[in-house]
Scaffold this motif. Structure first.
Motif: not given
Lengths: 579, 579
Positions: B132-140, B184-194, B303-311
């Motif tokens: 469930t990494d996509d922060i744009a798809s629902a609130s925290a 956590r990830s967040f992305g943008v798109a410039f065109s759809g896929c076919t 493209t999307s950027l993911t940040l993976f916060w290590l311990d």
């Protein structure tokens, strides 16, 4: 299309910065490109590759253990400059000599050869194998004229495998030539690619159609057809390549299905499914199949199939483990650094010579040189899109961008030199060096030759006379013809430069002032360039591109005419209102 | 756009064939997907991933040493079926239990959960962690509703690292949950896929604009803006993600810049250059940066950027070497096969039960069942594009294709069963199983439930009466609501199925024949579906998709209404001209 950049002129440099930031454990930045972070043991042959940017993972993505030791990374679709190649090779060299390998394009040949000469003069042994795998780009009788496309990978890997195995330079070169002789590729494209900031793709293919025999710089193909089914495409690619099976091939083959940028892995797998069946039907033994992106053409939608026909030696070298940013094979043990990384930047050292001031007269001429170079840069800026469009017809569309990068770098260098008190010769020579270094490609190298030749007649003391300048232009003309290997009538810059030089010499000998003579020479150049340019719309599909391709006009004649015309105005202004 | 395929309905299967042909040293084909060619040692937890196809290298490209033990590979953008997941897990299981992980989408949740239940009933321990990494798809506040996108990789790798280290199933699941909490990830798109054969992209973005907060199935974003510079995009992505830094993160972070399909590596490197600067400015320690394609969305440009916060634990597990077709990290020693590969196909065995013939009456009813299933398949064929378009508004556009694959498979199974002498119940049950197996996704699972429920009331002897069929439909309705977790009013298939079932039961109780009752019930279903469909054009941008998304109509109600209407005609014909 390309969507993300900051200033399009900085695209290639910023791309390299980001690439190095993301891959610091593999590569470090040096002047002109990248070399391995952990160099190979001392005494091993260094494999140095390179070419224009826009082909990722070629060429920087292929630097690492078991593959290239360094990559010279040019501007988008433009050969790296002689200075870049020289600097990268210096940084990668570990005492065992340098094997250069790259795709066979005019600009690359010109600049790699020049770098090789410099290195040999410095006592570093070099050999070169240009890759010629693209069977669509010339007939089997003229294999040396064929382009290099995705087959780069097999030649690079074979050479690097030989180097890793401790072969000496002559033997590494022998293996690279053997690999090149046994590598054949054929490709198709469904859409052209669009460079950052460009208004349109370098070429376009109608919806539902496909270009057959594409290049990797947006060069159009040699034929066109309906887009077939995935199976139909597999049959086309395999049949073309089996028809060129090399003599002596025993049936062991590495297939490489290469995506050019926008074709999806899923589509390539559907095509590969049928390729695997066809190769099996032909009784071939498939070894280590590759399906992925190995040499792209920016965002071009297309694919090529490479067949690499192994023999015992090549098969054994193919087992060499490889570990690079974009390509891995086998199990690479962490390699102990056999020699210290060389933090000094080999390229930067060359240009750090202090400026010796010119005398007052020559400093005054240097200010005219600055104004001339300013005018050149402004003229290029005005016409940059037009030059790119002309180049897209016959070549790879990089001419406008290359001229812009070069002339801007020359302008900065000229201003800096003149401000430091340099005379005319030094000011123009520095501008020449900056131009060829930053522009790369064929035009960068040739404009470097032109400005350097003229500079040598200006002196750093006194004022040059018109005859001296005309002699400098004549020397420049000889230099361009010798360096670029083009003759009058080859539809290149030479077609405008020769009449320009002849008319300049004649008019000066007839008593004209420099400005008068220059203006009449510029008219001659413009007339000749117009004759060359008029051929462009009638060209149809160009089969190859660049300086070497007789019959394929490049926009070099047109840009030369534009520039000498603009410079004529500056000279006229100065004769009327001398400084 | 997609250009290369044979029959678009075969695309996913042929893609898997080609993928396996090109990567036989890593993966072998099993029913439902692929498993490792060299299985992990016996007793180790098996990590099984999966999802729809079209996301390469997710999911098959991530199977190998140090990563997944198996991947269930669904149709394009459609969840693998319960049967597929079950079969892959059986083949991958080595005695240590199974950890399932996949992106959090309704169809995947439904089918993976059902497969998990079957495996547990068979005595195989299972745990599941949906990403469930996509922060744009629902609130925290509703993290459990977020989608999984490129963050899949960090969760899969962490789980596989724990499994490789010999952790038991509970501990592997704990690590996977920990990794998911810190991704956590967040992305943008410039065109759809076919999709292959589709006439248009699933969504489009105006030239020069970008969708913010994209999904990986062509779902449109949550907002739109001008395309920024590369640096501007880096700033947007980093700022959104730093605002959701997980509690307790100590500043060690793995950045993953993921390309969605048509964005070039060169562009991503230019963007990453600035990301690296911004992460350094924020005082973070960047570990093992990734720039490439890890989870694509066919040919979407974005493209999307993911940040993976290590311990400490995650950082240590991150060092586990990985070697898969599309992803490698570190130095993997050839792993001795700890147990024999299992050549038998776990899925195929399940359906090999011999058919027990029905009696003459039931065989006669079975022929009506065959005709009904034929009609269903024909109806889906007629409306396949329309269903795809409706689904593209609210979801991922796979509904038409999934219904087509399912109904065609059901048709083949029904013909085969009836020809072998099966009674009505067996004929429809076999059709049900084939439908859900081949269709995958949410609709495949639900149509499997419907047909299975009705089949169980038909019997393999005698002729069913109308009340029995109505009871079967009522049971199907309860099954769908329980399985799909949707209620009346959620704008799903349930909205048409409930009134259909209610009217059928009422009319039959009132003395109508089956055909009469069915026709009146079909009218009720059509009216309800029309009410749901009318909402579609007013929807605007859907935030999530599929069965679970209350407020987002899917085309399930519409396809149900089309199908029951067509079936009503068949029943009417048979009442008038009984066989």
């Amino acid at each position: 299309m390309t969507r993300l950049w900051n200033d399009s002129a900085d695209f290639a440099d910023e791309m390299i910065d980001g690439f190095v930031a993301a891959n610091a454990r593999y590569v470090r930045r040096v002047s002109g490109g990248v070399v391995r972070t952990t160099p190979a043991p001392a005494g091993r042959v260094a494999v140095v590759v390179g070419g224009g940017s826009g082909h990722y993972p070629a060429f920087g993505g292929l630097v690492g253990a078991g593959l290239a030791d360094g990559a010279a990374m040019g501007n988008l679709f433009a050969s790296p400059s002689t200075q870049q190649i020289h600097a990268v090779a210096r940084a990668a060299h570990g005492g065992g000599g340098v094997l250069f390998s790259y795709g066979n394009y005019a600009g690359d040949v010109l600049n790699f050869d020049a770098a090789q000469e410099r290195l040999r003069a410095e006592g570093i042994a070099c050999e070169t194998v240009a890759v010629t795998d693209d069977i669509a780009s010339a007939s089997a009788d003229e294999i040396h004229r064929r382009r290099g496309i995705a087959g780069d990978l097999t030649v690079f890997r074979s050479a690097a495998g030989a180097a890793s195995a401790g072969y000496d330079l002559a033997d590494v070169a022998r293996v690279a030539r053997l690999a090149n002789d046994r590598t054949r590729s054929f490709g198709v494209a469904f859409s052209g690619c669009t460079l950052p900031g460009a208004p349109a793709p370098l070429f376009s293919v109608a919806e539902g159609r496909m270009a057959i025999g594409l290049g990797i710089h947006g060069e159009p193909g040699i034929d066109e057809a309906e887009v077939p089914t995935a199976d139909g495409l597999a049959e086309l690619l395999v049949s073309r390549l089996l028809a060129e099976r090399p003599d002596g091939a025993d049936g062991r083959v590495v297939p490489i299905l290469n995506g050019l940028g926008s074709l999806k892995h899923e589509e390539m797998f559907v095509v590969y499914r049928r390729i695997a069946q066809l190769l099996a039907d032909a009784g071939l033994e498939v070894i280590d199949p590759h399906v992925g992106e190995y040499c792209t053409s920016f965002d071009m939608a297309g694919t090529s199939l490479t067949l690499f026909w192994l023999d015992d030696e090549l098969a054994e070298l193919w087992e060499t483990p490889v570990d690079t940013p974009a390509y891995r094979r086998g199990s690479v043990a962490p390699e102990a650094a056999g020699r210290a990384a060389q933090p000094e930047d080999a390229g930067a050292a060359d240009t750090a010579t202090a400026i010796v001031p010119g005398d007052t007269d020559s400093q005054s001429v240097a200010r005219v040189v600055v104004e001339v170079v300013d005018t050149v840069a402004r003229t290029v800026d005005t016409h940059v899109d037009e030059l790119g469009r002309m180049d897209a017809i016959a070549g790879d569309g990089d001419h406008g961008i290359g001229m812009q990068r070069g002339s801007h770098a020359a302008r900065a260098a000229a201003h800096e030199s003149a401000a430091a008190g340099a005379g005319a010769a030094t000011t123009l020579a520095r501008a020449a060096d900056a131009w060829s270094d930053r522009a790369g490609g064929t035009s960068g190298a040739l404009w470097g030759v032109i400005l350097t030749s003229v500079a040598s007649t200006l002196g750093d003391t006194g004022r040059p006379d018109a005859a001296g300048v005309a002699a400098g232009v004549a020397a420049a003309t000889r230099g361009v013809m010798s360096y670029g290997k083009a003759e009058l009538g080859d539809k290149t810059m030479v077609d405008a430069l020769v009449p320009f030089s002849a008319q300049l010499t004649t008019a000066v000998a007839g008593g004209a002032t420099l400005a008068e003579a220059w203006r009449s020479a510029a008219s001659a150049a413009s007339a000749a360039a117009a004759a060359t340019a008029a051929l462009l719309p009638r060209m149809g599909r160009a089969r190859t591109h660049g300086q070497h391709s007789v019959g394929t006009p490049d926009p070099g004649a047109h840009s030369l005419a534009l520039i000498v015309t603009a410079v004529g105005d500056v000279l006229t202004h100065h004769e009327r209102t001398p400084s």
